[in-house]
Design an enzyme around this catalytic site. Structure first.
Site, PDB file in Angstrom:
ATOM      1  N   GLU A 208       0.864  -1.180   0.000  1.00  0.00           N
ATOM      2  CA  GLU A 208       0.000   0.000   0.000  1.00  0.00           C
ATOM      3  C   GLU A 208       0.897   1.225   0.000  1.00  0.00           C
ATOM      4  OE1 GLU A 208      -2.759   0.471   3.299  1.00  0.00           O
ATOM      5  OE2 GLU A 208      -3.742   2.100   2.223  1.00  0.00           O
ATOM      6  N   CYS A 416      -6.529   1.041   2.683  1.00  0.00           N
ATOM      7  CA  CYS A 416      -7.467   2.156   2.581  1.00  0.00           C
ATOM      8  C   CYS A 416      -7.255   2.969   1.310  1.00  0.00           C
ATOM      9  CB  CYS A 416      -7.340   3.043   3.817  1.00  0.00           C
ATOM     10  SG  CYS A 416      -7.988   2.243   5.291  1.00  0.00           S
ATOM     11  N   ASN A 552     -12.388  -3.377   0.740  1.00  0.00           N
ATOM     12  CA  ASN A 552     -11.312  -3.467   1.722  1.00  0.00           C
ATOM     13  C   ASN A 552     -11.881  -3.211   3.110  1.00  0.00           C
ATOM     14  OD1 ASN A 552      -8.512  -3.347   2.795  1.00  0.00           O
ATOM     15  ND2 ASN A 552      -9.059  -1.203   3.151  1.00  0.00           N
ATOM     16  N   GLU A 553     -11.973  -4.218   3.905  1.00  0.00           N
ATOM     17  CA  GLU A 553     -12.463  -4.152   5.291  1.00  0.00           C
ATOM     18  C   GLU A 553     -13.614  -3.152   5.469  1.00  0.00           C
ATOM     19  OE1 GLU A 553      -8.850  -3.184   7.646  1.00  0.00           O
ATOM     20  OE2 GLU A 553      -9.524  -1.114   7.661  1.00  0.00           O
TER      21      GLU A 553
HETATM   22  O1  AHR Z   1      -2.325  -1.473   6.811  1.00  0.00           O
HETATM   23  C1  AHR Z   1      -2.702  -0.186   7.142  1.00  0.00           C
HETATM   24  C2  AHR Z   1      -4.205   0.011   7.065  1.00  0.00           C
HETATM   25  O2  AHR Z   1      -4.840  -0.848   7.952  1.00  0.00           O
HETATM   26  C3  AHR Z   1      -4.832  -0.330   5.750  1.00  0.00           C
HETATM   27  O3  AHR Z   1      -4.768   0.709   4.847  1.00  0.00           O
HETATM   28  C4  AHR Z   1      -6.244  -0.603   6.116  1.00  0.00           C
HETATM   29  O4  AHR Z   1      -6.846  -1.512   5.232  1.00  0.00           O
HETATM   30  C5  AHR Z   1      -6.156  -1.113   7.525  1.00  0.00           C
HETATM   31  O5  AHR Z   1      -7.028  -0.457   8.347  1.00  0.00           O
END
Ligand code: AHR
Length: 827
Positions: A208, A416, A552-553
């Site tokens: 990321e 995120c 994503n989550e």
């Molecule tokens: O890994 C850091 C963050 O943790 C990621 O962006 C998110 O998906 C999670 O909350």
């Protein structure tokens, strides 16, 4: 949705048969969630769980929001609980949650006060705040009745949660006391001769752009803000904006940001240098320079070539000197001359610069030698020696550190970052491909700027270069659940953070087409629209994409579900061979986890992405987490996980807890298909999140202890799990839980691989019996042993490798205190 809530509200009652007074409250400052107190026989109020938060608000971004005021509890005629609360202080957003037992909550819903449901709430709720005294302090809330059995269940539930929290807060610094009477242990590990197939993709990486992982990190570009597109709203850093990292010296250059006739509408800004004075004054004058300071300076290697490229247009023939200059000494380490012809159109220029010294604080200096108005944009400096020598490629040492993990897949571009801070910030993959000047720069929700020079094409290329499966993750047409930025769709206090917004349904078909186009970009023939673009980018052969993440989550709300389902079924219909990876929220339990798994089963989703950042002790005591997962149907991608200690260090304690847990993940490799530690990279002085797998600066790359755990697993993965039983000779269950083992077979080499973890302060000597695998009388088994060890707080482990010749498949192996041993046995 509204109908059901109104129906529910119409049936609300604040009374239950039975006789306990229950007091419902939350702290007056909004911090904390739903709390309960019960009136005891002596007439005094007792806080259940000493102020335990039964549910917290999920509304708005972390930090400034996620608060709760004036919670109200009711029961429906069916006996369910309904919680209503103010999600903002002035009550312009009403939150609602439902539960059957006050312990497990369904995903929250939010309303405007003018909403019919909220109006029903207001008319029904006879909100008469009461002030009671708890422990001598006044507390505001309201009273309702419930039965003693409910109170009893709540007490037991909270006691159990608190017991678990206590257990999970066990850290190695308490081992001396915890294991004060523990003597060196003996144990047995017996392979029983049966086996099962496990996923060969178990170990991968999660990339990321957080902590400057991409721009200023893995992406090889050395010029900061090369496109003059930094936006002041992206960051709180002083001076952040289109001219950030640029400056001029001398008094002959007026530097401004211009926008007339840019190279491309996606890159509207460029630098305008109005150079005064004629050749006579400028020719020998190096003081008038246009300077870029790089990302905390530019690091150069002596003798390595660097490619400077830029686009320019100028109204007067313009000789230029370009140089790489040491900021400390002012010495020019490399320089070149070129002449720009007068032109109305943008022209490309390129020159190679080879420094004659190492330097870690260089700047790029552009020195105009004639008067004129010089427009410049896309000013780029790249090492020629990128990873695998790719133009627009990756920083070689960092990319190599990732390749050394032997990842079987790469997830990108987040996290995120993939679903963005509000709908406007969703990572649109199409904006990240094509010519660099045509890509759409994007605000990075971690507080900086994405050039997207490292875009989808480069991610695919990197995967191919390291022989890893690409796993792109796209938003499920909803933004991050912690969004704090309104989008163009936001229109009221409910959507002011963007958090509750889904892409309007009438735009969903376009979005779905984008998702399908990505698959065509990766896999389509060069004759297809998007396959052609891949070929134009230099890669006519398909990238052979097999996996795609959707979401994503996310909060598993109705807004999410209706969008996810449409996207999932469109992908499966068009590309049944693609594995879709859904999402089950940010925790290993809770409403998103429960609802996410419900949805996964209902929709028969191929795989779901689980996330959990937990105490090391959670990993120690939850090694059975996957043992009872359904083996049929939906598989698991453990997409983000890490052991977190207070202060967030990476040390032997975190690394060994992860190694221990991974023995259990391997055992469950028939249901867990993939896993990736998160986050991956963090640049010094630009770190938003700890711990990370690799820390780096412009000059060095520092793998953590946890990196070595992941590397040892990556280097020693298998595709077959050999069942075994481990028995440690002690009655101390806490000690038992800290020893772990797994045996896998790698079909490529035929090797057997033992992973043995001892997270105890004493040696554990294991008698290892592999006679059910090897023939009884097998003699002379060649093995390679790697032992990582150190004290729990060590951040630099000792890692030793030696060859061990075994004279039988039945042997004794001492596991040093606090160690992780990998033994690779020739079969
Ligand atoms: O890994 C850091 C963050 O943790 C990621 O962006 C998110 O998906 C999670 O909350």
């Amino acid at each position: 949705m509204k109908k059901s809530i109104i129906a529910c509200l119409m049936g609300l009652t604040t009374f239950c048969a039975g006789a306990n007074d229950l007091f419902v409250y939350s702290p007056d400052n909004g911090e904390g969630g739903l709390r309960l107190a019960v009136k005891e026989a002596d007439g005094k109020w007792r806080k259940i769980g000493n102020g335990y938060d039964f549910v917290k608000s999920d509304f708005g971004p972390w930090g400034s929001h996620k608060k709760m005021w004036e919670p109200q509890l009711f029961t429906t005629p069916e006996g369910n609980w309904v919680l209503l609360f103010r999600a903002t202080k002035d009550g312009d957003v009403i939150g609602m949650a439902e539960s059957q037992d006050l312990m497990n909550w369904r995903p929250q819903k939010y309303f405007l006060p003018s909403d019919t449901a909220a109006l029903a709430f207001r008319s029904r709720v006879n909100f008469i705040p009461t002030t009671i005294a708890i422990d001598g302090h006044p507390v505001n809330g309201n009273v309702l009745k419930t039965d003693p059995a409910t109170i009893d269940k709540l007490d037991k539930y909270v006691a159990d949660r608190q017991r678990l929290n206590q257990l999970y807060s066990e850290h190695c610094d308490g081992d001396k006391e915890r294991f004060s009477s523990l003597k060196p242990l003996k144990g047995t590990l017996v392979a029983n001769g049966t086996s099962k197939e496990i996923s060969p993709l178990l170990m991968g990486i999660f990339f990321e752009d957080i902590n400057y992982a991409a721009d200023g990190g893995l992406y090889g570009e050395l010029i900061q803000n090369r496109d003059f597109e930094y936006d002041p709203s992206e960051s709180g850093v002083e001076g952040w904006g289109p001219s950030y990292a640029w400056s001029v010296t001398g008094d002959k250059i007026d530097f401004s940001i211009a926008t007339d006739k840019p190279i491309h509408p996606n890159n509207p800004n460029f630098a305008r240098l109005d150079v005064k004075g004629g050749i006579a004054t400028l020719i020998n004058n190096g003081d008038n320079a246009f300077i870029n300071s790089g990302y905390d300076g530019i690091t150069l290697k002596k003798g390595d070539p660097y490619r400077l490229r830029f686009k320019a247009r100028v109204n007067n023939k313009m000789p230029l000197e370009v140089a790489l200059v040491s900021a400390a000494t002012g010495r020019k380490l490399a320089k070149a001359k070129l002449t720009l012809e007068s032109t109305r159109d943008w022209k490309d220029y390129e020159v190679l610069l080879t420094p004659d010294e190492h330097c870690s604080d260089a700047t790029l200096q552009i020195v105009p030698k004639n008067k004129g108005v010089l427009d410049m944009d896309m000013i780029s400096l790249f090492p020629v020696n990128t990873f695998k020598g790719r133009e627009n490629g990756l920083r070689a040492d960092l990319a190599q550190a990732l390749a050394d993990l032997k990842p079987r897949f790469v997830r990108f571009p987040g996290g995120c970052v993939a679903h963005g801070n509000g709908l406007d910030n969703v990572y649109d993959w199409k904006g990240s491909i094509g010519k660099l000047e045509e890509r759409k720069p994007l605000y990075n929700l971690w507080g900086y700027h994405q050039t997207r020079g490292l875009g989808y094409h480069e991610y695919f290329q990197f995967c191919e270069d390291i022989d890893a499966e690409p796993l792109p993750v796209l938003a499920a047409a909803v933004p991050c659940q912690n969004s704090g930025r309104p989008s163009k769709y936001s229109h009221d206090s409910l959507t002011t953070f963007g958090q509750q917004e889904g892409l309007p349904m009438d735009s969903l078909d376009y979005y779905i087409q984008d998702v399908l186009d990505l698959i065509e970009y990766a896999n389509g023939p060069v004759t297809s629209e998007w396959g052609r673009k891949r070929a134009e980018a230099g890669h006519p052969a398909p990238f052979n994409l097999k996996y795609i993440g959707i979401g994503n989550e996310d909060m598993i709300t109705e807004v999410f579900e209706e969008r996810f389902k449409r996207i999932n079924s469109a992908v499966k219909q068009a590309y049944p061979e693609i594995t879709v990876v859904g999402t089950v929220g940010p925790f290993y339990e809770g409403s998103d986890y429960t609802e996410g798994w419900r949805l996964a089963k209902e929709e028969n989703i191929d795989m779901v992405d689980e996330h959990y950042y937990v105490d090391p002790a959670w990993l120690i005591y939850n090694q059975d987490y996957y043992d009872d997962y359904d083996r049929e149907g939906t598989k698991v991608y453990l997409g983000e996980w890490a052991a977190h200690l207070p202060g967030r260090p990476s040390n032997m304690e975190t690394a060994l807890a992860e190694a221990l847990y991974l023995t259990a993940v391997e055992r469950n490799g028939d249901v867990v298909s993939m896993s990736s530690y998160a986050p991956l990279l963090a640049k010094d002085n630009h770190t938003q999140w700890r711990p990370d797998l690799i820390y780096f600066s412009n000059t060095d790359v520092r793998p953590t202890t946890d990196y070595h755990t992941m590397r040892l697993y990556g280097e020693n993965s298998g595709n077959e799990y050999l069942n075994s039983s481990l028995d440690v000779d002690t009655n101390d269950e806490k000690a038992k839980a800290r020893v772990g083992a797994s045996i896998v077979k790698d079909e490529n080499t035929g090797d057997l691989i033992l992973k043995l973890v001892n997270l105890l302060p004493v040696e554990t000597s294991l008698e290892i019996d592999l006679r059910n695998i090897y023939s009884q009388n097998k003699e002379q088994i060649n093995s390679l042993r790697t032992v990582m060890s150190g004290m729990p707080s060590d951040s630099k482990p000792s890692i030793k490798t030696d060859r061990v010749m075994l004279d039988s498949p039945f042997f004794t192996l001492p596991l040093a205190p606090y160690s992780f041993t990998v033994m690779r046995l020739e079969n």
